[in-house]
Design a protein around this motif. Structure first.
Motif, PDB file in Angstrom:
ATOM      1  N   SER A   3     -54.200 -31.414 -54.931  1.00  0.00           N
ATOM      2  CA  SER A   3     -54.452 -30.013 -55.244  1.00  0.00           C
ATOM      3  C   SER A   3     -53.387 -29.073 -54.686  1.00  0.00           C
ATOM      4  O   SER A   3     -53.389 -27.896 -54.994  1.00  0.00           O
ATOM      5  CB  SER A   3     -55.833 -29.599 -54.724  1.00  0.00           C
ATOM      6  N   GLU A   4     -52.463 -29.587 -53.881  1.00  0.00           N
ATOM      7  CA  GLU A   4     -51.408 -28.752 -53.319  1.00  0.00           C
ATOM      8  C   GLU A   4     -50.334 -28.502 -54.373  1.00  0.00           C
ATOM      9  O   GLU A   4     -49.738 -29.428 -54.912  1.00  0.00           O
ATOM     10  CB  GLU A   4     -50.788 -29.448 -52.111  1.00  0.00           C
ATOM     11  N   LYS A   5     -50.099 -27.231 -54.659  1.00  0.00           N
ATOM     12  CA  LYS A   5     -49.103 -26.882 -55.672  1.00  0.00           C
ATOM     13  C   LYS A   5     -47.730 -26.743 -55.028  1.00  0.00           C
ATOM     14  O   LYS A   5     -47.606 -26.270 -53.914  1.00  0.00           O
ATOM     15  CB  LYS A   5     -49.497 -25.585 -56.368  1.00  0.00           C
ATOM     16  N   ARG A   6     -46.729 -27.203 -55.784  1.00  0.00           N
ATOM     17  CA  ARG A   6     -45.340 -27.091 -55.361  1.00  0.00           C
ATOM     18  C   ARG A   6     -44.532 -26.508 -56.507  1.00  0.00           C
ATOM     19  O   ARG A   6     -44.962 -26.515 -57.650  1.00  0.00           O
ATOM     20  CB  ARG A   6     -44.787 -28.467 -54.979  1.00  0.00           C
ATOM     21  N   THR A   7     -43.364 -26.059 -56.181  1.00  0.00           N
ATOM     22  CA  THR A   7     -42.470 -25.508 -57.201  1.00  0.00           C
ATOM     23  C   THR A   7     -41.685 -26.638 -57.855  1.00  0.00           C
ATOM     24  O   THR A   7     -41.134 -27.499 -57.174  1.00  0.00           O
ATOM     25  CB  THR A   7     -41.495 -24.496 -56.581  1.00  0.00           C
ATOM     26  N   TYR A   8     -41.672 -26.622 -59.176  1.00  0.00           N
ATOM     27  CA  TYR A   8     -40.920 -27.602 -59.966  1.00  0.00           C
ATOM     28  C   TYR A   8     -40.075 -26.854 -60.986  1.00  0.00           C
ATOM     29  O   TYR A   8     -40.353 -25.707 -61.341  1.00  0.00           O
ATOM     30  CB  TYR A   8     -41.858 -28.550 -60.712  1.00  0.00           C
ATOM     31  N   TYR A   9     -39.072 -27.552 -61.481  1.00  0.00           N
ATOM     32  CA  TYR A   9     -38.185 -27.010 -62.512  1.00  0.00           C
ATOM     33  C   TYR A   9     -38.275 -27.930 -63.722  1.00  0.00           C
ATOM     34  O   TYR A   9     -38.050 -29.136 -63.599  1.00  0.00           O
ATOM     35  CB  TYR A   9     -36.754 -26.934 -61.986  1.00  0.00           C
ATOM     36  N   VAL A  10     -38.617 -27.361 -64.850  1.00  0.00           N
ATOM     37  CA  VAL A  10     -38.764 -28.146 -66.077  1.00  0.00           C
ATOM     38  C   VAL A  10     -37.511 -27.975 -66.917  1.00  0.00           C
ATOM     39  O   VAL A  10     -37.183 -26.868 -67.349  1.00  0.00           O
ATOM     40  CB  VAL A  10     -40.011 -27.690 -66.878  1.00  0.00           C
ATOM     41  N   ASP A  11     -36.821 -29.069 -67.129  1.00  0.00           N
ATOM     42  CA  ASP A  11     -35.634 -29.095 -67.974  1.00  0.00           C
ATOM     43  C   ASP A  11     -36.095 -29.468 -69.377  1.00  0.00           C
ATOM     44  O   ASP A  11     -36.321 -30.641 -69.667  1.00  0.00           O
ATOM     45  CB  ASP A  11     -34.636 -30.109 -67.415  1.00  0.00           C
ATOM     46  N   SER A  12     -36.234 -28.470 -70.223  1.00  0.00           N
ATOM     47  CA  SER A  12     -36.749 -28.741 -71.571  1.00  0.00           C
ATOM     48  C   SER A  12     -35.732 -29.478 -72.439  1.00  0.00           C
ATOM     49  O   SER A  12     -36.104 -30.142 -73.396  1.00  0.00           O
ATOM     50  CB  SER A  12     -37.189 -27.447 -72.256  1.00  0.00           C
ATOM     51  N   VAL A  13     -34.468 -29.397 -72.097  1.00  0.00           N
ATOM     52  CA  VAL A  13     -33.436 -30.119 -72.853  1.00  0.00           C
ATOM     53  C   VAL A  13     -33.479 -31.604 -72.514  1.00  0.00           C
ATOM     54  O   VAL A  13     -33.509 -32.461 -73.394  1.00  0.00           O
ATOM     55  CB  VAL A  13     -32.031 -29.537 -72.580  1.00  0.00           C
ATOM     56  N   GLY A  14     -33.486 -31.914 -71.231  1.00  0.00           N
ATOM     57  CA  GLY A  14     -33.480 -33.307 -70.792  1.00  0.00           C
ATOM     58  C   GLY A  14     -34.859 -33.933 -70.721  1.00  0.00           C
ATOM     59  O   GLY A  14     -34.992 -35.143 -70.592  1.00  0.00           O
ATOM     60  N   GLY A  15     -35.903 -33.101 -70.772  1.00  0.00           N
ATOM     61  CA  GLY A  15     -37.260 -33.621 -70.721  1.00  0.00           C
ATOM     62  C   GLY A  15     -37.674 -34.088 -69.335  1.00  0.00           C
ATOM     63  O   GLY A  15     -38.416 -35.050 -69.206  1.00  0.00           O
ATOM     64  N   ASP A  16     -37.200 -33.391 -68.297  1.00  0.00           N
ATOM     65  CA  ASP A  16     -37.493 -33.783 -66.925  1.00  0.00           C
ATOM     66  C   ASP A  16     -38.281 -32.702 -66.197  1.00  0.00           C
ATOM     67  O   ASP A  16     -38.160 -31.518 -66.504  1.00  0.00           O
ATOM     68  CB  ASP A  16     -36.195 -34.019 -66.144  1.00  0.00           C
ATOM     69  N   VAL A  17     -39.034 -33.125 -65.199  1.00  0.00           N
ATOM     70  CA  VAL A  17     -39.689 -32.221 -64.263  1.00  0.00           C
ATOM     71  C   VAL A  17     -39.106 -32.551 -62.895  1.00  0.00           C
ATOM     72  O   VAL A  17     -39.272 -33.663 -62.400  1.00  0.00           O
ATOM     73  CB  VAL A  17     -41.221 -32.403 -64.270  1.00  0.00           C
ATOM     74  N   ALA A  33     -47.149 -26.349 -59.709  1.00  0.00           N
ATOM     75  CA  ALA A  33     -48.079 -27.366 -60.204  1.00  0.00           C
ATOM     76  C   ALA A  33     -48.433 -28.362 -59.117  1.00  0.00           C
ATOM     77  O   ALA A  33     -47.667 -28.573 -58.180  1.00  0.00           O
ATOM     78  CB  ALA A  33     -47.455 -28.105 -61.387  1.00  0.00           C
ATOM     79  N   ASN A  34     -49.607 -28.989 -59.275  1.00  0.00           N
ATOM     80  CA  ASN A  34     -49.981 -30.085 -58.390  1.00  0.00           C
ATOM     81  C   ASN A  34     -49.589 -31.404 -59.064  1.00  0.00           C
ATOM     82  O   ASN A  34     -49.086 -31.402 -60.197  1.00  0.00           O
ATOM     83  CB  ASN A  34     -51.473 -30.022 -58.017  1.00  0.00           C
ATOM     84  N   ASP A  35     -49.831 -32.503 -58.396  1.00  0.00           N
ATOM     85  CA  ASP A  35     -49.402 -33.813 -58.910  1.00  0.00           C
ATOM     86  C   ASP A  35     -50.005 -34.139 -60.272  1.00  0.00           C
ATOM     87  O   ASP A  35     -49.307 -34.630 -61.161  1.00  0.00           O
ATOM     88  CB  ASP A  35     -49.755 -34.923 -57.915  1.00  0.00           C
ATOM     89  N   SER A  36     -51.291 -33.870 -60.446  1.00  0.00           N
ATOM     90  CA  SER A  36     -51.920 -34.220 -61.726  1.00  0.00           C
ATOM     91  C   SER A  36     -51.388 -33.349 -62.861  1.00  0.00           C
ATOM     92  O   SER A  36     -51.208 -33.824 -63.988  1.00  0.00           O
ATOM     93  CB  SER A  36     -53.443 -34.151 -61.638  1.00  0.00           C
ATOM     94  N   GLU A  37     -51.099 -32.085 -62.584  1.00  0.00           N
ATOM     95  CA  GLU A  37     -50.528 -31.210 -63.613  1.00  0.00           C
ATOM     96  C   GLU A  37     -49.116 -31.662 -63.981  1.00  0.00           C
ATOM     97  O   GLU A  37     -48.744 -31.660 -65.158  1.00  0.00           O
ATOM     98  CB  GLU A  37     -50.518 -29.766 -63.120  1.00  0.00           C
TER      99      GLU A  37
END
Length: 120
Positions: A3-17, A33-37
């Motif tokens: 349930s702990e949320k962290r900051t992530y960067y979504v690369d929509s070109v490469g398809g990575d989080v 987002a948290n791990d499940s998200e």
């Protein structure tokens, strides 16, 4: 903890989080987002990659029209799912960009209840 949320960067070109921004050459969406998200978003990205490959294969069949092809519909739905989830989890800048794109406002998407719940 899930349930702990962290900051992530979504690369929509490469398809990575990613946990770190990849820089200006390939801008990314910022989400909290948290791990499940993150796992759910990664699942959408993987489905999109699979659908993309299938549309590529289909594109080499000249007599099959785009709008009558189920693979293109699957690709379109996965793109919607990705941007809807980024919209839900994204920071203000990410939400504003997606709103400006209009991808979640398209008439074809207004009927999808799952997309509408992400926007709330």
């Amino acid at each position: 903890m899930d349930s702990e949320k962290r900051t992530y960067y979504v690369d929509s070109v490469g398809g990575d989080v990613l946990l770190e921004s990849i820089g200006e050459e390939n801008p990314s969406f910022v989400i909290e987002a948290n791990d499940s998200e993150v796992n759910e978003l990664k699942s959408y990205l993987e489905k999109n990659h699979t659908a993309d490959i299938k549309t590529y294969v289909r594109s080499h069949i000249p007599y099959e029209e785009y709008h009558k092809d189920s693979q293109n519909g699957k690709y379109d739905r996965t793109i919607q799912d990705i941007y809807a989830m980024i919209y839900k989890l994204g920071n203000e800048q990410s939400r504003r960009f997606i709103k400006e794109m209009g991808i979640l406002e398209d008439d074809n998407y207004q009927e999808r209840k799952d997309i509408q719940r992400f926007k709330q």
